[in-house]
Design an enzyme around this catalytic site. Structure first.
Site, PDB file in Angstrom:
ATOM      1  N   SER A  21      -4.754   6.067   5.736  1.00  0.00           N
ATOM      2  CA  SER A  21      -4.208   5.209   4.689  1.00  0.00           C
ATOM      3  C   SER A  21      -2.935   4.528   5.196  1.00  0.00           C
ATOM      4  O   SER A  21      -2.960   3.854   6.221  1.00  0.00           O
ATOM      5  CB  SER A  21      -3.968   6.018   3.413  1.00  0.00           C
ATOM      6  OG  SER A  21      -3.614   5.192   2.337  1.00  0.00           O
TER       7      SER A  21
ATOM      8  N   HIS B  25      -7.739   3.086  -2.452  1.00  0.00           N
ATOM      9  CA  HIS B  25      -9.001   3.112  -1.711  1.00  0.00           C
ATOM     10  C   HIS B  25     -10.242   2.966  -2.601  1.00  0.00           C
ATOM     11  O   HIS B  25     -11.238   3.648  -2.426  1.00  0.00           O
ATOM     12  CB  HIS B  25      -9.080   4.377  -0.856  1.00  0.00           C
ATOM     13  CG  HIS B  25      -7.877   4.529   0.022  1.00  0.00           C
ATOM     14  ND1 HIS B  25      -7.575   3.630   1.022  1.00  0.00           N
ATOM     15  CD2 HIS B  25      -6.857   5.425  -0.001  1.00  0.00           C
ATOM     16  CE1 HIS B  25      -6.437   3.982   1.600  1.00  0.00           C
ATOM     17  NE2 HIS B  25      -5.983   5.062   0.999  1.00  0.00           N
TER      18      HIS B  25
END
Length: 309
Positions: free
Chosen positions: A86, A195
């Site tokens: 991430s 996400h």
């Protein structure tokens, strides 16, 4: 045998994390660069109160990851691969020489602000352990509705999957997962629905912002989040950094690519040991260390010995 550096993402933070960094000139240089780029002390961002903010979390994770990488570099330790989970991908991109630290600070600050603005409250992420992907996917589809959307998110390992969306929808899925065989199903310490398609507008804005900074060919192979491939083209890395915020992170597959390419020593940059735990489980034949748990001195000693083999 090769060495991979892993850079953690949101959820690994803890108050005061910047005080735990190695004490050396390379780290001080990073802290000063980030402070100058922010026009305020980076230490303002790592208190318990500050870390409520997604922006603060992401900026401190970027700082910790790059600073520790630079400390290893100063000791003559250079990894064969870098991979970041991430927001950790921005630390990996700096380590790979793809973008300058000052530009990464600018983009990560914007990333956090956009994420907070898009969903200031009522949304987040959860994690499910010990449930098959398709079974969890069915639960997510069953509980999805327009008012309380919930999505599949990151596949961190074969049996660790995150979900993202509105808190009521997340809670329904987590409760049902626990009742139907999941080893663990709980909320994560993340305040945005990362996400998943809810953050598509953030990806769009990041795409524009990333086109305004210089990208370079990586000097260290960079493992992408979205497609779990080693990326060598700056254009592909730019796309990965922009779009991963609204796409699932294929961490299990990405780390497996590193193993298949010869990585047998994995070292996780601070804070935390989430990624090293996943690597230990996935690759029992490999050596896995975490700076947060094993200490910088031991990690750099093992890395130097490893690189001599």
């Amino acid at each position: 045998m090769k060495l991979a550096f892993l850079f953690p993402g949101q959820g690994s933070q803890k108050p005061g994390l910047l005080h735990d960094l190695p004490k050396c000139a390379a780290v001080e240089n990073v802290l000063n660069t980030v402070t100058e780029s922010l026009n305020e002390s980076v230490f303002n961002f790592h208190s318990k109160e500050a870390l409520v903010s997604t922006k603060a979390v992401q900026l401190t994770l970027l700082t910790a990851g790059v600073a520790t990488f630079k400390a290893f570099e100063a000791e003559g330790v250079k990894p064969d691969f870098v991979a970041g989970h991430s927001v950790g991908a921005f630390s990996a991109a700096v380590a790979a020489g793809v973008i300058e630290l000052k530009d990464a600070v600018k983009i990560v600050k914007l990333r956090g602000e956009l994420m907070e603005k898009a969903y200031p409250e009522g949304f987040g992420m959860g994690v499910v352990l010990g449930m098959e992907f398709y079974k969890l996917q069915s639960l997510v589809a069953y509980y999805f509705d327009e008012k309380n959307p919930v999505f599949m998110a990151n596949q961190n390992s074969q049996d660790e999957i995150t979900i993202s969306g509105a808190l009521p929808g997340l809670q329904n899925v987590l409760d049902h997962a626990r009742q139907n065989g999941a080893r663990c199903a709980t909320m994560l310490n993340v305040s945005t629905p990362s996400h998943c398609p809810l953050l598509s507008s953030v990806s769009d804005d990041l795409t524009g912002a990333l086109h305004d900074i210089l990208f370079y060919k990586p000097v260290i192979p960079y493992a992408g989040n979205r497609r779990a491939r080693l990326l060598y083209d700056p254009v592909d890395i730019r796309q990965d950094l922009a779009e991963s915020v609204s796409s699932p992170v294929q961490w299990h597959d990405a780390s497996r690519v590193l193993y298949e390419k010869g990585a047998r020593l994995f070292i996780e940059m601070p804070p935390g040991s989430v990624l090293s735990r996943l690597a230990t489980k996935a690759f029992p034949e490999a050596r896995v260390l975490s700076v947060a748990e094993n200490g910088f001195d031991d990690c750099q000693f093992v890395a130097k010995q490893h690189l001599l083999k």
